[in-house]
Design a protein around this motif. Structure first.
Motif, PDB file in Angstrom:
ATOM      1  N   GLN A 115      14.553 -11.741  25.789  1.00  0.00           N
ATOM      2  CA  GLN A 115      15.618 -11.377  24.851  1.00  0.00           C
ATOM      3  C   GLN A 115      15.389 -12.049  23.499  1.00  0.00           C
ATOM      4  OE1 GLN A 115      19.511 -12.438  26.251  1.00  0.00           O
ATOM      5  NE2 GLN A 115      20.553 -11.479  24.528  1.00  0.00           N
ATOM      6  N   LEU A 116      14.999 -13.323  23.520  1.00  0.00           N
ATOM      7  CA  LEU A 116      14.687 -14.023  22.275  1.00  0.00           C
ATOM      8  C   LEU A 116      13.509 -13.360  21.579  1.00  0.00           C
ATOM      9  CD1 LEU A 116      14.905 -16.351  20.234  1.00  0.00           C
ATOM     10  CD2 LEU A 116      13.438 -17.683  21.763  1.00  0.00           C
ATOM     11  N   THR A 117      12.470 -13.026  22.329  1.00  0.00           N
ATOM     12  CA  THR A 117      11.293 -12.374  21.760  1.00  0.00           C
ATOM     13  C   THR A 117      11.676 -11.061  21.081  1.00  0.00           C
ATOM     14  OG1 THR A 117       9.904 -13.348  23.473  1.00  0.00           O
ATOM     15  CG2 THR A 117       8.986 -11.485  22.286  1.00  0.00           C
ATOM     16  N   GLU A 118      12.557 -10.287  21.730  1.00  0.00           N
ATOM     17  CA  GLU A 118      13.002  -9.018  21.141  1.00  0.00           C
ATOM     18  C   GLU A 118      13.784  -9.253  19.853  1.00  0.00           C
ATOM     19  OE1 GLU A 118      16.124  -5.431  22.081  1.00  0.00           O
ATOM     20  OE2 GLU A 118      15.208  -6.461  23.781  1.00  0.00           O
ATOM     21  N   SER A 119      14.676 -10.251  19.863  1.00  0.00           N
ATOM     22  CA  SER A 119      15.446 -10.568  18.655  1.00  0.00           C
ATOM     23  C   SER A 119      14.536 -10.964  17.509  1.00  0.00           C
ATOM     24  CB  SER A 119      16.438 -11.698  18.938  1.00  0.00           C
ATOM     25  OG  SER A 119      17.474 -11.249  19.750  1.00  0.00           O
ATOM     26  N   VAL A 120      13.505 -11.732  17.823  1.00  0.00           N
ATOM     27  CA  VAL A 120      12.559 -12.168  16.794  1.00  0.00           C
ATOM     28  C   VAL A 120      11.729 -10.990  16.302  1.00  0.00           C
ATOM     29  CG1 VAL A 120      10.512 -13.590  16.397  1.00  0.00           C
ATOM     30  CG2 VAL A 120      12.486 -14.555  17.579  1.00  0.00           C
ATOM     31  N   ALA A 121      11.220 -10.193  17.241  1.00  0.00           N
ATOM     32  CA  ALA A 121      10.360  -9.061  16.882  1.00  0.00           C
ATOM     33  C   ALA A 121      11.098  -8.033  16.030  1.00  0.00           C
ATOM     34  CB  ALA A 121       9.812  -8.406  18.140  1.00  0.00           C
ATOM     35  N   THR A 122      12.376  -7.829  16.303  1.00  0.00           N
ATOM     36  CA  THR A 122      13.152  -6.846  15.540  1.00  0.00           C
ATOM     37  C   THR A 122      13.871  -7.491  14.357  1.00  0.00           C
ATOM     38  OG1 THR A 122      15.013  -7.105  17.067  1.00  0.00           O
ATOM     39  CG2 THR A 122      13.478  -5.297  17.511  1.00  0.00           C
ATOM     40  N   LEU A 139       7.199 -21.712  23.924  1.00  0.00           N
ATOM     41  CA  LEU A 139       8.102 -21.052  22.978  1.00  0.00           C
ATOM     42  C   LEU A 139       7.761 -21.355  21.514  1.00  0.00           C
ATOM     43  CD1 LEU A 139      10.473 -19.125  23.038  1.00  0.00           C
ATOM     44  CD2 LEU A 139      11.994 -21.072  23.295  1.00  0.00           C
ATOM     45  N   PRO A 140       7.506 -22.605  21.127  1.00  0.00           N
ATOM     46  CA  PRO A 140       7.173 -22.856  19.712  1.00  0.00           C
ATOM     47  C   PRO A 140       5.932 -22.096  19.250  1.00  0.00           C
ATOM     48  CG  PRO A 140       7.721 -24.910  20.806  1.00  0.00           C
ATOM     49  CD  PRO A 140       7.624 -23.863  21.875  1.00  0.00           C
ATOM     50  N   GLY A 141       4.903 -22.073  20.067  1.00  0.00           N
ATOM     51  CA  GLY A 141       3.686 -21.340  19.705  1.00  0.00           C
ATOM     52  C   GLY A 141       3.928 -19.854  19.567  1.00  0.00           C
ATOM     53  N   MET A 142       4.743 -19.308  20.464  1.00  0.00           N
ATOM     54  CA  MET A 142       5.068 -17.892  20.423  1.00  0.00           C
ATOM     55  C   MET A 142       5.797 -17.541  19.124  1.00  0.00           C
ATOM     56  SD  MET A 142       7.710 -15.783  22.795  1.00  0.00           S
ATOM     57  CE  MET A 142       9.085 -16.327  21.795  1.00  0.00           C
ATOM     58  N   LEU A 143       6.781 -18.371  18.737  1.00  0.00           N
ATOM     59  CA  LEU A 143       7.527 -18.112  17.502  1.00  0.00           C
ATOM     60  C   LEU A 143       6.617 -18.226  16.288  1.00  0.00           C
ATOM     61  CD1 LEU A 143      10.781 -20.048  18.410  1.00  0.00           C
ATOM     62  CD2 LEU A 143      10.535 -17.563  18.204  1.00  0.00           C
ATOM     63  N   GLU A 144       5.710 -19.199  16.315  1.00  0.00           N
ATOM     64  CA  GLU A 144       4.766 -19.366  15.200  1.00  0.00           C
ATOM     65  C   GLU A 144       3.866 -18.143  15.074  1.00  0.00           C
ATOM     66  OE1 GLU A 144       1.892 -22.878  13.511  1.00  0.00           O
ATOM     67  OE2 GLU A 144       2.068 -22.666  15.672  1.00  0.00           O
ATOM     68  N   GLU A 145       3.386 -17.617  16.197  1.00  0.00           N
ATOM     69  CA  GLU A 145       2.526 -16.423  16.176  1.00  0.00           C
ATOM     70  C   GLU A 145       3.260 -15.208  15.630  1.00  0.00           C
ATOM     71  OE1 GLU A 145       0.931 -15.706  20.065  1.00  0.00           O
ATOM     72  OE2 GLU A 145      -0.012 -17.696  20.152  1.00  0.00           O
ATOM     73  N   MET A 146       4.572 -15.133  15.882  1.00  0.00           N
ATOM     74  CA  MET A 146       5.361 -13.988  15.419  1.00  0.00           C
ATOM     75  C   MET A 146       5.725 -14.112  13.944  1.00  0.00           C
ATOM     76  SD  MET A 146       7.749 -13.340  18.732  1.00  0.00           S
ATOM     77  CE  MET A 146       8.092 -11.611  18.452  1.00  0.00           C
ATOM     78  N   GLY A 147       5.435 -15.255  13.333  1.00  0.00           N
ATOM     79  CA  GLY A 147       5.666 -15.414  11.900  1.00  0.00           C
ATOM     80  C   GLY A 147       7.103 -15.660  11.507  1.00  0.00           C
ATOM     81  N   LEU A 148       7.946 -16.046  12.447  1.00  0.00           N
ATOM     82  CA  LEU A 148       9.343 -16.311  12.119  1.00  0.00           C
ATOM     83  C   LEU A 148       9.492 -17.768  11.698  1.00  0.00           C
ATOM     84  CD1 LEU A 148      12.154 -14.939  12.181  1.00  0.00           C
ATOM     85  CD2 LEU A 148      12.528 -16.141  14.310  1.00  0.00           C
ATOM     86  N   PRO A 149      10.134 -18.031  10.568  1.00  0.00           N
ATOM     87  CA  PRO A 149      10.353 -19.433  10.169  1.00  0.00           C
ATOM     88  C   PRO A 149      11.056 -20.192  11.291  1.00  0.00           C
ATOM     89  CG  PRO A 149      10.963 -17.958   8.383  1.00  0.00           C
ATOM     90  CD  PRO A 149      10.697 -17.092   9.593  1.00  0.00           C
ATOM     91  N   THR A 150      10.430 -21.262  11.738  1.00  0.00           N
ATOM     92  CA  THR A 150      10.927 -22.037  12.868  1.00  0.00           C
ATOM     93  C   THR A 150      10.866 -23.512  12.540  1.00  0.00           C
ATOM     94  OG1 THR A 150      10.122 -20.356  14.412  1.00  0.00           O
ATOM     95  CG2 THR A 150      10.582 -22.532  15.333  1.00  0.00           C
ATOM     96  N   VAL A 151      11.924 -24.225  12.896  1.00  0.00           N
ATOM     97  CA  VAL A 151      11.974 -25.674  12.717  1.00  0.00           C
ATOM     98  C   VAL A 151      12.345 -26.280  14.060  1.00  0.00           C
ATOM     99  CG1 VAL A 151      13.125 -27.594  11.542  1.00  0.00           C
ATOM    100  CG2 VAL A 151      12.651 -25.472  10.296  1.00  0.00           C
ATOM    101  N   LEU A 152      11.604 -27.312  14.450  1.00  0.00           N
ATOM    102  CA  LEU A 152      11.907 -28.030  15.684  1.00  0.00           C
ATOM    103  C   LEU A 152      12.838 -29.193  15.372  1.00  0.00           C
ATOM    104  CD1 LEU A 152       8.352 -28.331  17.302  1.00  0.00           C
ATOM    105  CD2 LEU A 152      10.099 -26.626  17.767  1.00  0.00           C
TER     106      LEU A 152
END
Length: 194
Positions: A115-122, A139-152
């Motif tokens: 569900q998170l992946t879908e929200s990010v992808a769309t 999860l952090p690597g996945m978000l980085e690959e999708m190009g979404l600004p992410t802060v830990l």
């Protein structure tokens, strides 16, 4: 105008005596509007209690004005640790000042990860604040690959690639002990969790 219908950009344009594009430019903060036209549009917006359609604005600006606070923990841990409640209050308060919506997402299993992946992808969110990430979490690597600004919130190790905000626990403890010693305390103890 009927009280049952919300005013539209077309209604504001007609009241201000300008085109819809001019209203859109004023609403979106463009400099390509004369001072006179801006004043008339702002007066019409106030008079009509016009609220821009956030979905339409998102299509124009390519933004959702939403940030996901992602916590990969169980409900029991989320509810039992005061850290999470304080974090949610702090993030929510900071985002409220910028009129950005907070979406809380618990990622406890593969279905919620999907569900998170879908929200990010769309692009249903503009960015992610990722909290309580464990060393083996992908999860952090996945978000980085999708190009979404992410802060830990915190980091897993010194080689962390994503942007992060980290507490200075050792520095904070040192200052606390200094304060206690400075106020005349002689026996100092600490109580920690598991």
């Amino acid at each position: 105008m009927s009280n049952n219908r919300r005013p539209t950009i077309k209604t504001v344009a007609a009241r201000a005596g300008v085109g819809r594009t001019t209203v859109s430019r004023v609403v979106n903060g463009s400099d390509l509007v004369s001072a006179d036209a801006r004043a008339r549009v702002l007066a019409a917006i106030k008079e009509l209690n016009y609220v821009p359609n956030s979905v339409a604005r998102g299509l124009v600006t390519n933004r959702t004005n939403a940030v996901a606070l992602v916590i990969p923990e169980s409900e029991s841990r989320l509810g039992s640790e005061p850290f999470f409640a304080a974090l949610i209050r702090g993030v929510s308060g900071a985002l409220a000042e910028s009129r950005t919506q907070l979406q809380l997402m618990l990622v406890r299993d593969q279905a919620e990860r999907d569900q998170l992946t879908e929200s990010v992808a769309t692009r249903r969110v503009d960015g992610v604040l990722l909290v309580s990430v464990h060393a083996e979490d992908r999860l952090p690597g996945m978000l980085e690959e999708m190009g979404l600004p992410t802060v830990l919130a915190g980091r897993r190790d010194a080689g962390e690639q994503l942007s992060y905000v980290n507490s200075d626990n050792a520095g904070g403890a040192t200052e606390a002990v200094r304060h206690l010693l400075g106020s005349g305390r002689k026996r100092i103890a600490t109580i920690t969790g598991p």
